[in-house]
Design an enzyme around this catalytic site. Structure first.
Site, PDB file in Angstrom:
ATOM      1  N   GLU A 182      -6.473  -4.659   8.347  1.00 58.56           N
ATOM      2  CA  GLU A 182      -5.452  -3.647   8.622  1.00 58.56           C
ATOM      3  C   GLU A 182      -5.099  -3.613  10.105  1.00 58.56           C
ATOM      4  OE1 GLU A 182      -6.112   0.053   5.788  1.00 58.56           O
ATOM      5  OE2 GLU A 182      -7.935  -0.337   6.935  1.00 58.56           O
ATOM      6  N   GLU A 201       0.850  -1.184   0.000  1.00 68.15           N
ATOM      7  CA  GLU A 201       0.000   0.000   0.000  1.00 68.15           C
ATOM      8  C   GLU A 201       0.887   1.235   0.000  1.00 68.15           C
ATOM      9  OE1 GLU A 201      -3.479   2.350   2.547  1.00 68.15           O
ATOM     10  OE2 GLU A 201      -2.665   0.463   3.334  1.00 68.15           O
TER      11      GLU A 201
END
Length: 646
Positions: free
Chosen positions: A602, A428
């Site tokens: 996450e 990411e």
């Protein structure tokens, strides 16, 4: 039928007591004109008395005029004193009736006095008497024209006496004069009647115009959907209160801004009619909380506001905010469908946290913004911490506007791994900013400022270009995950710029995942859907970031054709100690599986959290347990080091 003429005569001779505006207009007109009438009568009276001074008795030429002068002066002074004062309607009626009665008496006295002088003197002296009486009629008609009953009665008294008296003299000149005065008086009375009708119509038109103006003003200051005061009225009232306040001794004044949570989703899902119905229902629930010291208003969209004057204590404001939130907690029935929304409230107070009306509202709005970020569904007071944040945000905004984005911005990359094999499946890309004036600015500070000020659009393309250039060095099938703001997907112009950059970069689009937030979806579902379709045509995946913290519905997820869900880190922290978090994550993982989405968890930071996530069936995770964000050079070493893991 026989009573109609009498009724008409009675109407002509009565004071119109039912029309307040007409009464006030008549009173103001008479206050200007009656002193003039008495002044003209006195001058003419003394002129007539002077011509008869040596031929008539002293009581007629001096005594009577003196008495008439005293009475007239008293009336003149009385009306002069009322020239700028309009008493209540009942007092006006009394004054007009008194004037109406006095008109008969005054006309009778002046007429009797002048006729009593006729026997004295010669032809010129007698003609002067006739002239005096004719002038008296004209003065009375013109000066009493706005009080028709008084003008009619005064004219009637003088004219009857004049015509009868001079016609009976048998002198052709006086008979002709009497006839002339009669005809002139009739003509003047007709003109008087027409003028009086026009006068009353004008007053009626003014009253009607004022009523329309008041109605228009009411409409201009009222929200038609909820019935609450609108934005214009709210800010007008706020400005007036703060402008009139003394900051050193003013009572505490507060402004609150209330924004509905989840309204956009309901509006998109059920249509604008349902949205309007919901807003009307919200207004209906809030309206009973208004009072003499609490003004409630709808500012527009799903944003409401309240203005509280004479605040006793901040605890009272907290109670009011809790009451508002409580009123909105219960489900709403909208067009036969049960829906539920929440609300967040930001509150600021004057003069302790703001110094003017604009600042007071801005601080309340900023408190709302912070409340929606940190604790949606609650209320938030503007504080000294917020003041420092505002100063910091202003500095950040100023520095961002001047920044050389290509030089100052750079990207770091956090691995997303397969928690079973340890294999890196993606990175990411995360933005970082090193400002020459501010130093390293955390993304949690500059990204919200850039989004709130619209500067985020300037950041996206330079950062995406960097990320695509770095990703060229990653081996397939390692993917690039890149965050897009609501601004980036908010128009097709911005979307096509992103699409064109990806298409011309040389990096395979099918190895890119664009991450969007639920906030972006809530702003404009249809536009986000078009953006997702364009990315899909290119071959890119689209992930929904921070899933579970917003208000997305399943139908919205299906309509958007997403490819992945990213479960927010708030559900992961100490998940092994929180059965409720376990249930939520398990449900979300199952949901993603049923909808054929990928699922990424996450914020994994401990082995205990990872173990629980594996137990729940999670496959792809990211977090500090595996790695902090890496520089571009470090990503290649990371990939090489983890290539054979598993």
């Amino acid at each position: 039928m026989k009573s109609r003429p009498l009724t008409h005569i009675r109407q002509l001779l009565e004071v119109p007591a039912g029309n307040t505006k007409l009464l006030e207009a008549q009173y103001r007109a008479l206050a200007r004109q009656l002193p003039l009438m008495y002044l003209v009568l006195l001058i003419n009276t003394w002129a007539l008395a002077a011509t008869h001074l040596y031929i008539a008795p002293a009581w007629l030429t001096l005594g009577a005029p003196i008495v008439m002068t005293l009475v007239s002066v008293l009336r003149m002074v009385r009306w002069w004193g009322q020239a700028n004062v309009v008493p209540p309607a009942d007092e006006i009626v009394t004054a007009l009736k008194r004037t109406n009665s006095l008109a008969i008496v005054v006309a009778g006295i002046f007429t009797a006095w002048s006729l009593s002088l006729f026997p004295y003197g010669g032809a010129y002296d007698k003609a002067h008497v006739a002239f005096y009486m004719s002038i008296t009629v004209i003065v009375c008609i013109f000066c009493l024209m706005h009080l028709r009953p008084a003008a009619l009665t005064a004219t009637l008294v003088v004219n009857v006496a004049f015509i009868v008296f001079f016609a009976s003299t048998g002198i052709p000149t006086f008979v002709a004069t009497a006839l002339n005065i009669f005809l002139v008086s009739v003509a003047m009375l007709i003109v008087l009647d027409n003028q009086y009708r026009d006068f009353t119509r004008l007053i009626d038109m003014q009253v009607h115009a004022e009523e329309l103006s008041e109605q228009n003003l009411e409409l201009a200051n009222r929200d038609s959907l909820t019935g609450l005061p609108n934005r214009r009225h709210f800010f007008s009232r706020l400005n007036a209160i703060i402008d009139a306040a003394d900051a050193d001794s003013a009572p505490l004044v507060a402004v609150g801004v209330l924004d509905l949570d989840g309204f956009k989703g309901i509006n998109d899902l059920y249509g604008h009619s349902a949205g309007d119905s919901l807003l009307a229902a919200v207004g209906g629930r809030l309206k009973p909380l208004a009072s003499d010291t609490v003004l409630l208003a709808r500012l527009g969209g799903d944003e409401f506001a309240f203005l509280v004057t004479k605040v006793g204590a901040k605890s009272d404001l907290a109670d009011l905010a809790r009451q508002m939130l409580s009123e909105l907690q219960a489900a709403f029935n909208v067009l036969g469908t049960t829906v539920q929304v929440g609300a967040t409230i930001g509150i600021a107070t004057f003069p302790d946290t703001a110094f003017n009306s604009a600042e007071l509202y801005e601080h309340a709005d900023y408190a709302l913004y912070q409340g929606k970020r940190q604790q949606p569904g609650s209320y938030c007071f503007f504080s000294d911490v917020h003041r420092e944040q505002l100063k910091r945000d202003a500095s950040i905004e100023h520095a961002l506007r001047k920044a050389d984005l290509g030089e100052e911005l750079h990207m770091v990359y956090q691995p997303i791994v397969n928690c079973d094999s340890g294999e890196t499946v993606a990175f990411e890309a995360l933005a970082r900013w090193r400002s020459p004036t501010l130093g390293d600015v955390p993304p949690g500070q500059f990204i919200p400022v850039a989004e709130r000020t619209g500067l985020i659009g300037r950041l996206t393309l330079p950062l995406l270009a960097q990320a695509l250039d770095v990703a060229q060095n990653w081996p397939a099938p390692v993917r690039l995950s890149f965050n897009l703001s609501a601004h980036d997907v908010g128009s097709m112009e911005h979307v096509m710029r992103i699409v064109n950059m990806v298409a011309s970069s040389g990096f395979p689009p099918d190895r890119i995942d664009f991450e969007i937030t639920e906030t972006a979806i809530m702003l404009d579902l249809d536009q986000v859907q078009r953006a997702v379709q364009e990315f899909g045509k290119l071959g890119c995946g689209v992930s929904l970031d921070d899933f579970g913290t917003g208000y997305s519905s399943l139908s919205q997820l299906h309509a958007l054709a997403l490819t992945k869900l990213k479960v927010d880190r708030s559900f992961v922290t100490d998940i092994h100690l929180k059965p409720s978090s376990c249930k939520i994550v398990k449900s979300l993982v199952k949901l993603a599986e049923d909808m054929d989405f990928g699922c990424i968890i996450e914020g994994v930071e401990t082995q205990e959290e990872l173990h629980m996530l594996k137990t729940l069936g999670c496959q792809h995770v990211q977090g500090y347990l595996f790695s902090r964000p890496l520089s571009a050079e470090q990503t290649e070493a990371w990939i090489a080091r983890n290539a054979d893991v598993g």
